[in-house]
Design a protein around this motif. Structure first.
Motif, PDB file in Angstrom:
ATOM      1  N   LYS A 213      -0.760   3.980  17.342  1.00 23.93           N
ATOM      2  CA  LYS A 213      -1.060   3.053  16.252  1.00 23.93           C
ATOM      3  C   LYS A 213      -2.336   2.252  16.538  1.00 23.93           C
ATOM      4  CE  LYS A 213       3.661   2.445  14.559  1.00 23.93           C
ATOM      5  NZ  LYS A 213       4.691   1.449  14.148  1.00 23.93           N
ATOM      6  N   LEU A 214      -2.817   1.553  15.508  1.00 25.81           N
ATOM      7  CA  LEU A 214      -4.014   0.719  15.641  1.00 25.81           C
ATOM      8  C   LEU A 214      -3.747  -0.467  16.567  1.00 25.81           C
ATOM      9  CD1 LEU A 214      -5.273   0.536  11.934  1.00 25.81           C
ATOM     10  CD2 LEU A 214      -5.926   2.167  13.718  1.00 25.81           C
ATOM     11  N   LYS A 215      -4.793  -0.909  17.236  1.00 23.13           N
ATOM     12  CA  LYS A 215      -4.694  -2.072  18.112  1.00 23.13           C
ATOM     13  C   LYS A 215      -5.475  -3.241  17.530  1.00 23.13           C
ATOM     14  CE  LYS A 215      -4.283   0.601  22.388  1.00 23.13           C
ATOM     15  NZ  LYS A 215      -4.869   0.845  23.741  1.00 23.13           N
TER      16      LYS A 215
ATOM     17  N   LEU B 216       0.810  -1.213   0.000  1.00 30.14           N
ATOM     18  CA  LEU B 216       0.000   0.000   0.000  1.00 30.14           C
ATOM     19  C   LEU B 216       0.846   1.267   0.000  1.00 30.14           C
ATOM     20  CD1 LEU B 216      -2.862  -0.933   2.496  1.00 30.14           C
ATOM     21  CD2 LEU B 216      -2.969  -0.842   0.009  1.00 30.14           C
ATOM     22  N   GLU B 217       1.987   1.222   0.642  1.00 30.17           N
ATOM     23  CA  GLU B 217       2.834   2.400   0.713  1.00 30.17           C
ATOM     24  C   GLU B 217       3.534   2.690  -0.608  1.00 30.17           C
ATOM     25  OE1 GLU B 217       5.493   2.135   3.999  1.00 30.17           O
ATOM     26  OE2 GLU B 217       3.907   1.753   5.475  1.00 30.17           O
ATOM     27  N   ARG B 218       3.385   1.790  -1.596  1.00 30.68           N
ATOM     28  CA  ARG B 218       4.084   1.968  -2.866  1.00 30.68           C
ATOM     29  C   ARG B 218       3.160   1.927  -4.083  1.00 30.68           C
ATOM     30  NH1 ARG B 218       6.964   0.129   0.985  1.00 30.68           N
ATOM     31  NH2 ARG B 218       9.216   0.505   1.138  1.00 30.68           N
ATOM     32  N   THR B 219       1.851   1.829  -3.868  1.00 33.67           N
ATOM     33  CA  THR B 219       0.919   1.763  -4.992  1.00 33.67           C
ATOM     34  C   THR B 219      -0.078   2.909  -4.908  1.00 33.67           C
ATOM     35  OG1 THR B 219      -0.530   0.285  -3.721  1.00 33.67           O
ATOM     36  CG2 THR B 219       1.099  -0.739  -5.183  1.00 33.67           C
ATOM     37  N   PRO B 220      -0.651   3.324  -6.049  1.00 37.53           N
ATOM     38  CA  PRO B 220      -1.648   4.405  -6.039  1.00 37.53           C
ATOM     39  C   PRO B 220      -2.893   3.993  -5.252  1.00 37.53           C
ATOM     40  CG  PRO B 220      -0.809   4.013  -8.257  1.00 37.53           C
ATOM     41  CD  PRO B 220      -0.330   2.869  -7.415  1.00 37.53           C
ATOM     42  N   VAL B 221      -3.598   4.998  -4.711  1.00 35.41           N
ATOM     43  CA  VAL B 221      -4.830   4.755  -3.965  1.00 35.41           C
ATOM     44  C   VAL B 221      -5.907   5.694  -4.464  1.00 35.41           C
ATOM     45  CG1 VAL B 221      -3.679   3.917  -1.883  1.00 35.41           C
ATOM     46  CG2 VAL B 221      -4.070   6.356  -2.173  1.00 35.41           C
ATOM     47  N   GLU B 222      -7.152   5.345  -4.150  1.00 33.91           N
ATOM     48  CA  GLU B 222      -8.269   6.227  -4.484  1.00 33.91           C
ATOM     49  C   GLU B 222      -8.173   7.508  -3.661  1.00 33.91           C
ATOM     50  OE1 GLU B 222     -10.740   5.733  -6.627  1.00 33.91           O
ATOM     51  OE2 GLU B 222     -10.277   3.679  -7.269  1.00 33.91           O
TER      52      GLU B 222
ATOM     53  N   ALA C 240      -1.361   6.939   5.888  1.00 37.20           N
ATOM     54  CA  ALA C 240      -1.282   8.405   5.970  1.00 37.20           C
ATOM     55  C   ALA C 240      -0.236   8.877   4.975  1.00 37.20           C
ATOM     56  CB  ALA C 240      -0.909   8.850   7.380  1.00 37.20           C
ATOM     57  N   ALA C 241      -0.568   9.931   4.217  1.00 34.45           N
ATOM     58  CA  ALA C 241       0.335  10.381   3.160  1.00 34.45           C
ATOM     59  C   ALA C 241       0.305  11.895   3.040  1.00 34.45           C
ATOM     60  CB  ALA C 241      -0.055   9.740   1.826  1.00 34.45           C
ATOM     61  N   ASN C 242       1.481  12.481   2.782  1.00 36.62           N
ATOM     62  CA  ASN C 242       1.606  13.877   2.376  1.00 36.62           C
ATOM     63  C   ASN C 242       2.769  13.950   1.390  1.00 36.62           C
ATOM     64  OD1 ASN C 242       3.989  13.935   3.836  1.00 36.62           O
ATOM     65  ND2 ASN C 242       3.251  15.301   5.424  1.00 36.62           N
ATOM     66  N   PRO C 243       3.092  15.116   0.847  1.00 37.95           N
ATOM     67  CA  PRO C 243       4.159  15.167  -0.163  1.00 37.95           C
ATOM     68  C   PRO C 243       5.513  14.663   0.311  1.00 37.95           C
ATOM     69  CG  PRO C 243       2.844  17.172  -0.243  1.00 37.95           C
ATOM     70  CD  PRO C 243       2.373  16.404   0.943  1.00 37.95           C
ATOM     71  N   GLN C 244       5.699  14.532   1.622  1.00 41.03           N
ATOM     72  CA  GLN C 244       6.980  14.067   2.145  1.00 41.03           C
ATOM     73  C   GLN C 244       7.087  12.552   2.211  1.00 41.03           C
ATOM     74  OE1 GLN C 244       8.763  16.966   1.710  1.00 41.03           O
ATOM     75  NE2 GLN C 244       9.915  16.167   3.429  1.00 41.03           N
TER      76      GLN C 244
ATOM     77  N   SER D 223       2.082   3.598   7.244  1.00 35.32           N
ATOM     78  CA  SER D 223       0.863   2.830   7.512  1.00 35.32           C
ATOM     79  C   SER D 223       1.047   1.972   8.745  1.00 35.32           C
ATOM     80  CB  SER D 223       0.516   1.936   6.314  1.00 35.32           C
ATOM     81  OG  SER D 223       1.546   0.988   6.082  1.00 35.32           O
ATOM     82  N   CYS D 224      -0.080   1.564   9.334  1.00 35.13           N
ATOM     83  CA  CYS D 224      -0.079   0.603  10.436  1.00 35.13           C
ATOM     84  C   CYS D 224      -1.382  -0.194  10.356  1.00 35.13           C
ATOM     85  CB  CYS D 224       0.075   1.288  11.786  1.00 35.13           C
ATOM     86  SG  CYS D 224      -1.316   2.320  12.268  1.00 35.13           S
ATOM     87  N   SER D 225      -1.411  -1.352  11.002  1.00 34.89           N
ATOM     88  CA  SER D 225      -2.546  -2.268  10.860  1.00 34.89           C
ATOM     89  C   SER D 225      -2.985  -2.822  12.205  1.00 34.89           C
ATOM     90  CB  SER D 225      -2.188  -3.428   9.927  1.00 34.89           C
ATOM     91  OG  SER D 225      -1.845  -2.958   8.640  1.00 34.89           O
ATOM     92  N   GLY D 226      -4.218  -3.246  12.231  1.00 32.85           N
ATOM     93  CA  GLY D 226      -4.774  -3.937  13.384  1.00 32.85           C
ATOM     94  C   GLY D 226      -5.660  -5.082  12.901  1.00 32.85           C
ATOM     95  N   HIS D 227      -5.794  -6.109  13.719  1.00 34.03           N
ATOM     96  CA  HIS D 227      -6.550  -7.297  13.330  1.00 34.03           C
ATOM     97  C   HIS D 227      -7.830  -7.387  14.162  1.00 34.03           C
ATOM     98  CE1 HIS D 227      -6.958 -11.237  11.472  1.00 34.03           C
ATOM     99  NE2 HIS D 227      -7.382 -11.690  12.644  1.00 34.03           N
TER     100      HIS D 227
END
Length: 402
Positions: free
Chosen positions: A38-40, A8-14, A109-113, A117-121
């Protein structure tokens, strides 16, 4: 989950659902997104509400995207409610969970810099119908009571975005000393502050402390300051209404090497005729350059003393000049050199002779020039010299001529 985040950190998103826009290239200091929380992971019964929550900050404010099992959760999916608050809190709320909600949830989360990302189950447990319905009914009753309280409140809570009332500018500090960065910020509710160096968060540890004084001054204290503390510092203040930030450059001056003063050349014992100028001199080195003090017979010699002047140059050459000398100038002279590393001293004797001692060598020279052998006429030894006054010498010469 790591593979999902990597992809996800390297592919385009909607396009993100929130109102954050990055249409223009930002000017000034930018910081890549970072997670304050972060997510739990959750394990829940089917039918109960679940909220995934995190906190993300960055400059400019990052856009946020939500995914389930690697697929983006779009705006048209009403099963999920996305929440975004001004202090950087982002949440994904599921009102009534079902078996299909079991899986991995990721926030990007993304900005020009950059992106982060983080995940939770979420694990959904199924059980008897009675067990599944009870939590849902209970949660509905709680929500009804909360809504009744909110509707009955006469006032509405107000929020104000953080604003820095006081902020430091670029600074120069010395290695090994204490460095303090102070700021003052307003906002409602009270903002939370995050400090960063070169875009990396600073966490409290043995060398870094975050303090808040009673007058509302927030401080980042670095003690002791090291060379790798130099860089760009950013302070981000955030609350429910938004965030504000300032930045500064900190330059660290290298610590001076300290060396105890030492005499390269010491004072020497000196004898001089009264009325003749005398210079008591030595050379002393140290780091930092030492401060020089003079004493005569344990009494400090002031810089303003008559006939006496004190001198010191950048090479460590130090001297005391007396002109003209008097009998009372005789005594023990001590020079001391002191700096942050220590102190050293050395002492020498100054003797002042009466002026008439000088007549004998002058008479010897005059008579010898006339062809007279004065030494043979007045035999002496080196250990017991005979001194003559001018009147006695002239009388003796007259008798010899007769």
């Amino acid at each position: 989950m790591s593979e999902i985040e990597f992809r996800l950190e390297r592919t385009p998103v909607e396009e993100s659902d929130d109102e954050v826009q990055h249409d223009e290239i930002p000017t000034g200091k930018c910081i890549a997104p970072m997670f304050g929380k972060k997510l739990k992971n959750f394990r829940a019964m089917e039918g109960v509400p679940i909220t995934f929550s995190c906190k993300v900050v960055g400059i400019p404010v990052p856009k946020v995207y939500w995914f389930k099992d690697g697929k983006q959760i779009l705006r048209k999916n009403y099963h999920y409610k996305k929440i975004r608050e001004g202090d950087g809190t982002c949440a994904l709320h599921i009102e009534v969970t079902n078996n299909d909600d079991d899986g991995n949830y990721t926030v990007l989360a993304a900005n020009p810099q950059g992106r982060i990302s983080c995940s939770g189950h979420l694990i959904i447990q199924t059980g008897p119908l009675r067990n599944r319905m009870t939590p849902m009914i209970h949660s509905q009753r709680v929500r009804a009571r909360i809504q009744e309280v909110e509707e009955g409140e006469p006032t509405q809570e107000r929020f104000f975005q953080p604003h820095f009332l006081q902020a430091p500018g670029d600074m120069v500090a010395h290695e090994g000393r204490v460095c303090r960065l102070d700021c003052k910020v307003s906002g409602l509710p009270n903002p939370e502050l995050m400090w960063l160096i070169n875009g990396r968060p600073i966490y409290p540890n043995f060398y870094h402390r975050m303090l808040v004084r009673e007058n509302g001054i927030h401080s980042l204290v670095i003690d002791p300051l090291k060379q790798d503390d130099a860089g760009t510092y950013t302070c981000i203040a955030s609350n429910k209404a938004g965030q504000s930030s300032f930045g500064l450059e900190l330059r660290v001056v290298e610590k001076e090497m300290k060396q105890v003063p030492q005499f390269v050349e010491k004072l020497q014992n000196t004898g001089i005729a009264e009325g003749t100028p005398v210079r008591l001199e030595c050379r002393v080195l140290g780091m930092p350059p030492p401060v020089i003090y003079w004493k005569k017979d344990n009494d400090t010699i002031p810089h303003t003393k008559a006939r006496v002047s004190l001198h010191q140059d950048a090479t460590g050459y130090v001297f005391l000049l007396i002109q003209p000398t008097r009998k009372e100038d005789a005594g023990w002279y001590t020079v001391s050199a002191k700096n942050e590393a220590g102190i050293v001293s050395c002492t020498a004797r100054l003797d002042i002779y009466a002026q008439w001692h000088q007549h004998v060598p002058l008479r010897y020279a005059t008579l010898t020039g006339q062809g007279l052998d004065i030494k043979s006429a007045f035999p002496t030894t080196d250990n017991s010299p005979i001194l003559f006054s001018s009147s006695s010498t002239e009388a003796q010469l007259e008798s010899d001529e007769l």
